[in-house]
Design a protein around this motif. Structure first.
Motif, short mmCIF file in Angstrom:
data_model
loop_
_atom_site.label_atom_id
_atom_site.label_comp_id
_atom_site.label_asym_id
_atom_site.label_seq_id
_atom_site.Cartn_x
_atom_site.Cartn_y
_atom_site.Cartn_z
N ARG A 182 -33.50 24.43 26.10
CA ARG A 182 -34.56 24.17 24.91
C ARG A 182 -34.67 25.28 24.03
O ARG A 182 -34.24 26.49 24.24
CB ARG A 182 -35.54 23.38 25.45
CG ARG A 182 -35.37 22.55 26.61
CD ARG A 182 -36.56 21.52 27.04
NE ARG A 182 -37.11 21.10 25.91
CZ ARG A 182 -38.65 20.95 25.77
NH1 ARG A 182 -39.39 21.41 26.67
NH2 ARG A 182 -39.12 20.24 24.68
N ARG A 183 -35.25 24.86 22.63
CA ARG A 183 -35.54 25.89 21.78
C ARG A 183 -36.81 25.77 21.18
O ARG A 183 -37.09 24.50 21.14
CB ARG A 183 -34.43 25.86 20.65
CG ARG A 183 -32.94 26.05 21.06
CD ARG A 183 -31.86 26.03 20.14
NE ARG A 183 -32.27 25.70 18.87
CZ ARG A 183 -31.43 25.83 17.93
NH1 ARG A 183 -30.46 26.65 17.73
NH2 ARG A 183 -31.90 25.20 16.53
N GLU A 215 -36.93 21.75 20.61
CA GLU A 215 -35.45 21.20 20.69
C GLU A 215 -35.06 21.31 21.97
O GLU A 215 -35.18 21.94 22.84
CB GLU A 215 -34.70 21.75 19.65
CG GLU A 215 -35.25 22.01 18.16
CD GLU A 215 -34.59 22.82 17.09
OE1 GLU A 215 -34.88 22.52 15.79
OE2 GLU A 215 -33.51 23.37 17.55
N THR A 216 -34.41 20.08 22.30
CA THR A 216 -33.13 20.05 23.32
C THR A 216 -31.90 20.13 22.93
O THR A 216 -31.62 19.33 22.10
CB THR A 216 -33.54 18.70 24.01
OG1 THR A 216 -34.94 18.77 24.52
CG2 THR A 216 -32.60 18.52 25.29
N ILE A 217 -31.09 21.12 23.68
CA ILE A 217 -29.75 21.08 23.44
C ILE A 217 -28.95 19.98 23.88
O ILE A 217 -29.16 19.74 25.24
CB ILE A 217 -28.98 22.52 23.97
CG1 ILE A 217 -30.05 23.49 23.58
CG2 ILE A 217 -27.63 22.58 23.49
CD1 ILE A 217 -30.05 23.75 22.12
N TYR A 226 -22.11 22.34 18.92
CA TYR A 226 -23.24 22.86 19.19
C TYR A 226 -24.49 21.85 18.47
O TYR A 226 -24.26 21.73 17.46
CB TYR A 226 -23.70 24.18 18.88
CG TYR A 226 -25.01 24.68 19.53
CD1 TYR A 226 -25.41 24.87 20.79
CD2 TYR A 226 -25.85 25.16 18.64
CE1 TYR A 226 -26.44 25.45 21.24
CE2 TYR A 226 -27.30 25.61 18.84
CZ TYR A 226 -27.31 25.58 19.98
OH TYR A 226 -28.74 26.26 20.67
N TYR A 272 -28.48 19.70 18.64
CA TYR A 272 -29.67 19.50 19.45
C TYR A 272 -30.31 18.49 18.94
O TYR A 272 -30.18 18.26 17.50
CB TYR A 272 -29.95 20.78 19.51
CG TYR A 272 -30.15 21.70 18.08
CD1 TYR A 272 -31.00 21.43 16.94
CD2 TYR A 272 -29.09 22.61 17.79
CE1 TYR A 272 -30.91 21.94 15.73
CE2 TYR A 272 -28.79 23.11 16.47
CZ TYR A 272 -30.00 22.68 15.50
OH TYR A 272 -29.62 23.71 14.24
#
Length: 156
Positions: free
Chosen positions: A62-63, A75-77, A86, A88
């Motif tokens: 996550r970010r 955010e979730t990857i 990549y 998210y």
């Protein structure tokens, strides 16, 4: 006030109410671009001027991202396929009117460098969708400037 968005999956890229796709060639290899996107998350503000903070957590799954203007997101990857994709989704944001948001960075060899394609897919209230439609030129400029700055950074 922050609110939870719909938990969309990668297929949302094809069905989103608003979909912006931008692409640009850079001299860096797909592997180097991918590492900057997926592994050096805290480095995003050094090349993407709209980003003021990017912080991974949950072992990189996550970010937390903050943008100029005060927009904050968790955010979730969804996809981390080196060196190709990549992606998210935004789970929580304070952006008014947003219902779902997914971003994908797709990388492909191009000559001796990389073709970087960014897809920004979103859904929300009518005012939110209208703002995003009007913001397309600005998003394109932000992408172009960010990818150019990233390429310069990777060349050092």
């Amino acid at each position: 006030m922050a609110h939870r968005l719909h938990p969309v999956e990668p297929g949302f890229l094809d069905t989103a109410a608003v979909r912006h796709v931008f692409a640009r060639d850079v001299t860096a290899s797909p592997e180097r671009v991918y590492r900057a996107l997926a592994e050096d998350v805290p480095g995003w503000p050094t090349w993407f001027s709209a980003v003021t903070l990017a912080r991974p957590f949950d072992d990189g799954a996550r970010r937390e991202v903050r943008l100029r203007g005060g927009v904050r997101s968790l955010e979730t990857i969804l996809v981390a396929k080196e060196p190709e994709v990549y992606a998210y989704r935004v789970d929580v944001t304070n952006a008014p009117g947003a219902r779902a948001l997914l971003e994908e960075w797709r990388l492909a060899p191009s000559g001796t460098g990389t073709r970087v394609q960014w897809t920004f897919a979103a859904d929300g209230t009518l005012p939110f969708r209208l703002v995003l439609a009007a913001a397309r030129p600005g998003l394109g400029r932000a992408f172009r400037d960010a990818v150019t700055a990233l390429d310069r950074r990777l060349a050092r």
